[in-house]
Write a protein that holds these residues in place. Structure first.
Motif, PDB file in Angstrom:
ATOM      1  N   ASN A  85       0.918   3.785  -8.214  1.00  0.00           N
ATOM      2  CA  ASN A  85      -0.074   3.423  -7.212  1.00  0.00           C
ATOM      3  C   ASN A  85      -1.464   3.821  -7.725  1.00  0.00           C
ATOM      4  OD1 ASN A  85      -1.714   3.211  -4.913  1.00  0.00           O
ATOM      5  ND2 ASN A  85      -0.009   3.649  -3.543  1.00  0.00           N
TER       6      ASN A  85
ATOM      7  N   TRP B 212       0.696   4.491   7.248  1.00  0.00           N
ATOM      8  CA  TRP B 212       1.634   4.170   6.171  1.00  0.00           C
ATOM      9  C   TRP B 212       2.294   2.827   6.465  1.00  0.00           C
ATOM     10  CZ3 TRP B 212       6.625   2.581   6.075  1.00  0.00           C
ATOM     11  CH2 TRP B 212       7.188   2.413   4.787  1.00  0.00           C
ATOM     12  N   TRP B 213       2.238   1.957   5.497  1.00  0.00           N
ATOM     13  CA  TRP B 213       2.969   0.688   5.586  1.00  0.00           C
ATOM     14  C   TRP B 213       2.936   0.011   4.231  1.00  0.00           C
ATOM     15  CZ3 TRP B 213       0.214  -4.279   6.004  1.00  0.00           C
ATOM     16  CH2 TRP B 213      -1.182  -4.158   5.998  1.00  0.00           C
ATOM     17  N   GLN B 214       3.506  -1.190   4.148  1.00  0.00           N
ATOM     18  CA  GLN B 214       3.651  -1.889   2.869  1.00  0.00           C
ATOM     19  C   GLN B 214       3.505  -3.394   3.060  1.00  0.00           C
ATOM     20  OE1 GLN B 214       7.896  -0.678   2.452  1.00  0.00           O
ATOM     21  NE2 GLN B 214       7.199   0.221   0.539  1.00  0.00           N
TER      22      GLN B 214
ATOM     23  N   ASP C 162       9.649   5.017  -0.927  1.00  0.00           N
ATOM     24  CA  ASP C 162       8.753   6.173  -0.895  1.00  0.00           C
ATOM     25  C   ASP C 162       9.538   7.440  -0.583  1.00  0.00           C
ATOM     26  OD1 ASP C 162       5.833   5.480  -1.162  1.00  0.00           O
ATOM     27  OD2 ASP C 162       6.385   4.024   0.357  1.00  0.00           O
TER      28      ASP C 162
ATOM     29  N   PRO D 288      -1.106   8.130  -0.276  1.00  0.00           N
ATOM     30  CA  PRO D 288      -1.227   9.379   0.475  1.00  0.00           C
ATOM     31  C   PRO D 288      -2.676   9.865   0.417  1.00  0.00           C
ATOM     32  CG  PRO D 288       0.613   9.477  -1.081  1.00  0.00           C
ATOM     33  CD  PRO D 288      -0.152   8.227  -1.397  1.00  0.00           C
TER      34      PRO D 288
ATOM     35  N   ASP E 175      -4.160   7.676   9.740  1.00  0.00           N
ATOM     36  CA  ASP E 175      -3.620   7.503   8.393  1.00  0.00           C
ATOM     37  C   ASP E 175      -2.396   6.626   8.570  1.00  0.00           C
ATOM     38  OD1 ASP E 175      -2.298   7.699   5.982  1.00  0.00           O
ATOM     39  OD2 ASP E 175      -2.109   9.882   5.997  1.00  0.00           O
TER      40      ASP E 175
ATOM     41  N   VAL F  39      -5.491   3.778   4.416  1.00  0.00           N
ATOM     42  CA  VAL F  39      -4.258   3.100   3.998  1.00  0.00           C
ATOM     43  C   VAL F  39      -4.205   2.942   2.487  1.00  0.00           C
ATOM     44  CG1 VAL F  39      -5.299   0.786   4.203  1.00  0.00           C
ATOM     45  CG2 VAL F  39      -2.819   1.018   4.307  1.00  0.00           C
ATOM     46  N   GLY F  40      -3.000   2.839   1.973  1.00  0.00           N
ATOM     47  CA  GLY F  40      -2.823   2.460   0.578  1.00  0.00           C
ATOM     48  C   GLY F  40      -2.126   3.492  -0.261  1.00  0.00           C
TER      49      GLY F  40
ATOM     50  N   ILE G 260       4.053  11.508   3.660  1.00  0.00           N
ATOM     51  CA  ILE G 260       4.493  10.557   2.636  1.00  0.00           C
ATOM     52  C   ILE G 260       4.007  11.076   1.283  1.00  0.00           C
ATOM     53  CG2 ILE G 260       4.553   8.133   1.930  1.00  0.00           C
ATOM     54  CD1 ILE G 260       5.360   8.504   4.875  1.00  0.00           C
TER      55      ILE G 260
ATOM     56  N   ARG H 163       5.688   7.016  -4.342  1.00  0.00           N
ATOM     57  CA  ARG H 163       6.812   6.197  -4.770  1.00  0.00           C
ATOM     58  C   ARG H 163       7.882   7.023  -5.477  1.00  0.00           C
ATOM     59  NH1 ARG H 163       6.742   1.288  -2.508  1.00  0.00           N
ATOM     60  NH2 ARG H 163       8.395   0.902  -4.009  1.00  0.00           N
TER      61      ARG H 163
HETATM   62  C1  6R9 Z   1      -0.490  -1.436   3.000  1.00  0.00           C
HETATM   63  C2  6R9 Z   1      -0.236  -1.242   1.554  1.00  0.00           C
HETATM   64  C3  6R9 Z   1       2.579   0.053  -0.248  1.00  0.00           C
HETATM   65  C4  6R9 Z   1       2.770   1.432  -0.826  1.00  0.00           C
HETATM   66  C5  6R9 Z   1       3.732   2.279  -0.031  1.00  0.00           C
HETATM   67  C6  6R9 Z   1       3.228   3.670  -0.322  1.00  0.00           C
HETATM   68  C7  6R9 Z   1       1.726   3.497  -0.415  1.00  0.00           C
HETATM   69  C8  6R9 Z   1       0.444   2.865   1.678  1.00  0.00           C
HETATM   70  C9  6R9 Z   1       0.135   4.804   2.601  1.00  0.00           C
HETATM   71  C10 6R9 Z   1       0.900   4.994   1.434  1.00  0.00           C
HETATM   72  C11 6R9 Z   1       0.996   7.248   1.833  1.00  0.00           C
HETATM   73  C12 6R9 Z   1      -0.194   5.962   3.379  1.00  0.00           C
HETATM   74  N1  6R9 Z   1       1.052   3.752   0.871  1.00  0.00           N
HETATM   75  N2  6R9 Z   1      -0.128   3.486   2.722  1.00  0.00           N
HETATM   76  N3  6R9 Z   1       1.322   6.205   1.045  1.00  0.00           N
HETATM   77  N4  6R9 Z   1       0.261   7.160   2.951  1.00  0.00           N
HETATM   78  N5  6R9 Z   1      -0.935   5.894   4.491  1.00  0.00           N
HETATM   79  O1  6R9 Z   1      -0.838  -0.411   0.918  1.00  0.00           O
HETATM   80  O2  6R9 Z   1       0.725  -2.061   1.010  1.00  0.00           O
HETATM   81  O3  6R9 Z   1       0.082  -2.573  -1.384  1.00  0.00           O
HETATM   82  O4  6R9 Z   1       2.403  -2.995  -0.499  1.00  0.00           O
HETATM   83  O5  6R9 Z   1       1.565  -0.674  -0.924  1.00  0.00           O
HETATM   84  O6  6R9 Z   1       1.537   2.138  -0.793  1.00  0.00           O
HETATM   85  O7  6R9 Z   1       3.718   4.110  -1.553  1.00  0.00           O
HETATM   86  O8  6R9 Z   1       5.057   2.062  -0.456  1.00  0.00           O
HETATM   87  P1  6R9 Z   1       1.179  -2.144  -0.498  1.00  0.00           P
END
Ligand code: 6R9
Length: 651
Positions: free
Chosen positions: A525, A417-419, A504, A393, A415, A390-391, A516, A519
């Motif tokens: 990031n 994806w979330w926020q 994203d 790509p 993998d 997470v976090g 994904i 941004r």
């Molecule tokens: C949970 C977390 C969110 C942003 C998100 C995106 C990036 C998070 C990702 C990913 C690609 C994944 N992001 N997981 N991009 N694949 N599996 O990280 O929250 O700190 O709010 O960040 O992180 O760009 O919009 P947060």
């Protein structure tokens, strides 16, 4: 979307795929592919079914009330998050099960069973009450990764106070901004934290931060003890252990909270200089996070779940505290750095506690790749059965390395994806159902109606890219931005009516899998940490020698992205390596170490359009050494030539 297109080439050539093994699929909690269709047809029904895993003091009347962009989930339901995370497990067979296994960086460790955790949470809840904290009050939390951190969050939840955690890596100034914005009058901190054997001066930062705020009580956990030079302010500061000793040892009743009462605030960077206080409420958030434990992480009673995130970020809130604990899991929490005392620390922890699920970030995996597989090879990782990332790509190479060297080819990888805003995993495989592809978060989880759309909001065809969107509300979505509902509406629902825009970019492949790409706004990031370009620019411009600054994210082998700052200095100022160091340090002091620019490039002028907009795309092209795109709108093309030469010089 130039950023987005750059990465596409590599990703589009990714052909490998990994179906779930028969054995894994057979034992998985979610192994009927029909679940996607069912949830899509009847999301309310699906979420109502999931809500049965949460204990309600009073049942809800209605699953969803949707007045775009405002959602109310489980309307009329009453519950308590700490009761769900801890107390209900104390009454059954999980009473003496390990809830939190904590490992300190120096090597100390501690296990809290649900019963032990519950007692601590009760005591801390009494303590907060004794300090005058009431339902709805905001409590700011600035702690290292020690057990008192989840205990504080759960104690707040127990009495209905709203916690607002500020990551320990943030500066005094960032902490202060968040205290002021959240208008909180109590701060929980520590006399310091351990990081690579050194001491993080949390208390000194806290002292500076509370100046000029309403904070009347600072509770200080003694983590460092004698070696800390933290000082206490008479009348304002109290020690955690002393206050806890004064608190009654009787159970503290769980406050009956409305499903829509706020559980917490968590600040995140946006496109302006001011961080947004993301608001999460109680009922929907718990249903969402609890569901993902069972679906995405296939959580079983005997799992040992190791999430390497810091509770200062949303991943720790959801996948160290509320997710695993509401699910009655055993969670491993580690205080320190992955390379202390040696580069095998994570693997030593996996082996020591027989962790079965490991959840970490691509940037960590890339770091481990750089260090080499020998550190993982020193340890027995046979207990692992599922891996997550997470976090940011994940690049296919890092995915494959994780698969081979940590998962030994037998663990599915999710993998996710979330926020901060979404509360829990949104696009991710279900490990018993989904065939994974290295680098793709695959598809939206059941109950989540996400898509990739063009500028007009039309769904793109497979083989195309666009904006990632979520078309229907979901239980753990943010409800608003604290104190700024307009900003909430503008930022997330301003582009397409009633449709959530995460910010994203994404690509849909021939199988309609989501890739994904990162941004599409002015958010960088860095190692999975969201940093707003504006925040860094304001910090740089705040330096006395600086006239103007433009900050961009450039690709970086380990961090994903790194910060490059283009800076013009004031008349008469000489540029020098010392000035570079000073400006970098200034950013660290203003924001925190994670925002430290990788490089500072001095320039006589910034490239601007004729309407005086800084051309960040051009700056990114320069920083990434690409052939420059269209520069016809540039006011003064010679600026670019000199910048290119400058940049070549710094490398
Ligand atoms: C949970 C977390 C969110 C942003 C998100 C995106 C990036 C998070 C990702 C990913 C690609 C994944 N992001 N997981 N991009 N694949 N599996 O990280 O929250 O700190 O709010 O960040 O992180 O760009 O919009 P947060």
């Amino acid at each position: 979307m130039s950023e987005v297109n750059n990465q596409l080439d590599t990703l589009l050539h990714e052909q490998r795929s990994f179906p779930p093994s028969e054995a894994f699929a057979k034992q998985a909690n979610f192994n009927d592919p029909g679940v996607y269709e069912r949830a899509l047809k009847d999301p309310d029904g699906y979420w109502a079914e999931q809500a049965e895993n949460i204990t309600w003091f009073k049942p809800y009347d209605k699953v969803l009330e949707w007045n775009p962009p405002h959602a109310k989930w489980f309307v009329g339901g009453k519950l308590n998050a700490a009761y769900n995370a801890v107390d209900r497990h104390r009454q059954g067979p999980r009473k003496n099960k390990a809830a939190i296994i904590w490992e300190g960086e120096p090597g100390d460790d501690k296990v809290y069973t649900y019963e032990m955790l519950g007692r601590e949470v009760d005591k801390a809840a009494h303590m907060l009450k004794n300090l005058g904290v009431k339902k709805g009050d905001r409590v700011t939390v600035y702690l290292p990764m020690i057990p008192e951190l989840p205990i504080t969050l759960l104690a707040c939840a127990k009495i209905g106070a709203i916690h607002s955690v500020v990551f320990g890596g943030f500066s005094a100034k960032s902490l202060q901004d968040r205290i002021l914005d959240g208008d909180s009058d109590v701060l929980i901190t520590a006399d310091g934290g351990w990081r690579r054997g050194g001491i993080v001066p949390l208390k000194a930062n806290a002292d500076e931060a509370v100046e000029g705020t309403k904070v009347r009580k600072v509770v200080v956990v003694q983590r460092i003890g004698e070696k800390s030079n933290a000082t206490m302010v008479e009348g304002r500061d109290v020690y955690w252990h002393e206050e806890m000793a004064k608190a009654p040892t009787t159970p503290c009743p769980a406050e009956e909270m409305d499903a829509e009462d706020i559980l917490y605030l968590l600040y995140t960077s946006g496109t302006t200089g001011k961080p947004k206080g993301i608001v999460h409420t109680t009922g929907g958030y718990l249903v969402g996070v609890n569901t993902s434990m069972r679906s995405v992480f296939d959580l079983k009673e005997e799992d040992i779940f190791f999430c390497t995130a810091d509770i200062g970020w949303v991943t720790g809130h959801t996948y160290i505290v509320y997710g695993p604990l509401t699910a009655g899991a055993t969670v491993v929490m580690y205080e320190g750095a992955p390379d202390f005392p040696e580069r095998d620390r994570f693997w030593a922890i996996v082996e020591k506690y027989s962790a079965t699920i490991l959840y970490t970030a691509p940037t960590s995996i890339r770091t481990f790749m750089k260090w080499g597989p020998q550190y993982a090879e020193k340890h027995n990782l046979d207990s692992l059965r599922l891996l997550g990332t997470v976090g940011e790509p994940i690049n296919p190479e890092a995915w494959m390395w994780y698969h081979e060297h940590i998962g030994k080819g037998r663990c599915p990888i999710v993998d996710t994806w979330w926020q901060t805003e979404t509360g829990c995993a949104m696009i991710a495989p279900l490990p018993g159902i989904t065939t994974t592809k290295p680098g793709s978060a695959t598809r939206p989880v059941p109950g989540i109606d996400a898509d990739i759309v063009d500028e007009q909001g039309n769904s793109v065809e497979p083989g195309h890219g666009g904006y990632l969107v979520v078309k229907k509300p979901w239980p753990s979505m943010l409800r608003t931005v604290w104190g700024d509902d307009d900003r909430f509406k503008r930022t997330y629902f301003g582009q397409f009516e009633g449709i959530y825009l995460p910010g994203d970019g994404a690509h849909k492949d021939e199988d309609s899998y989501f890739w994904i790409l990162g941004r599409i706004d002015d958010v960088i990031n860095v190692s999975g940490h969201r940093i707003g370009t504006m925040e860094v620019e304001s910090a740089i411009v705040d330096h006395k020698s600086v006239a103007e600054a433009a900050v961009i994210g450039r690709s970086h082998e380990v961090k994903g992205q790194a910060i490059t700052a283009f800076v013009t200095v004031k008349e008469g100022i000489e540029t020098s390596p010392e000035l570079v160091a000073q400006i970098k340090q200034h950013v660290v002091e203003k924001i925190g170490a994670m925002a430290r620019p990788e490089e500072i490039i001095f320039t006589a002028e910034l490239p601007k359009t004729r309407s005086a907009k800084i051309m960040r795309r051009l700056l990114r092209d320069i920083a990434e050494g690409r052939v420059l795109g269209d520069t016809t709108t540039l006011a003064d093309p010679s600026v670019v030539e000199s910048l290119k030469n400058q940049y070549a010089h710094t490398e």
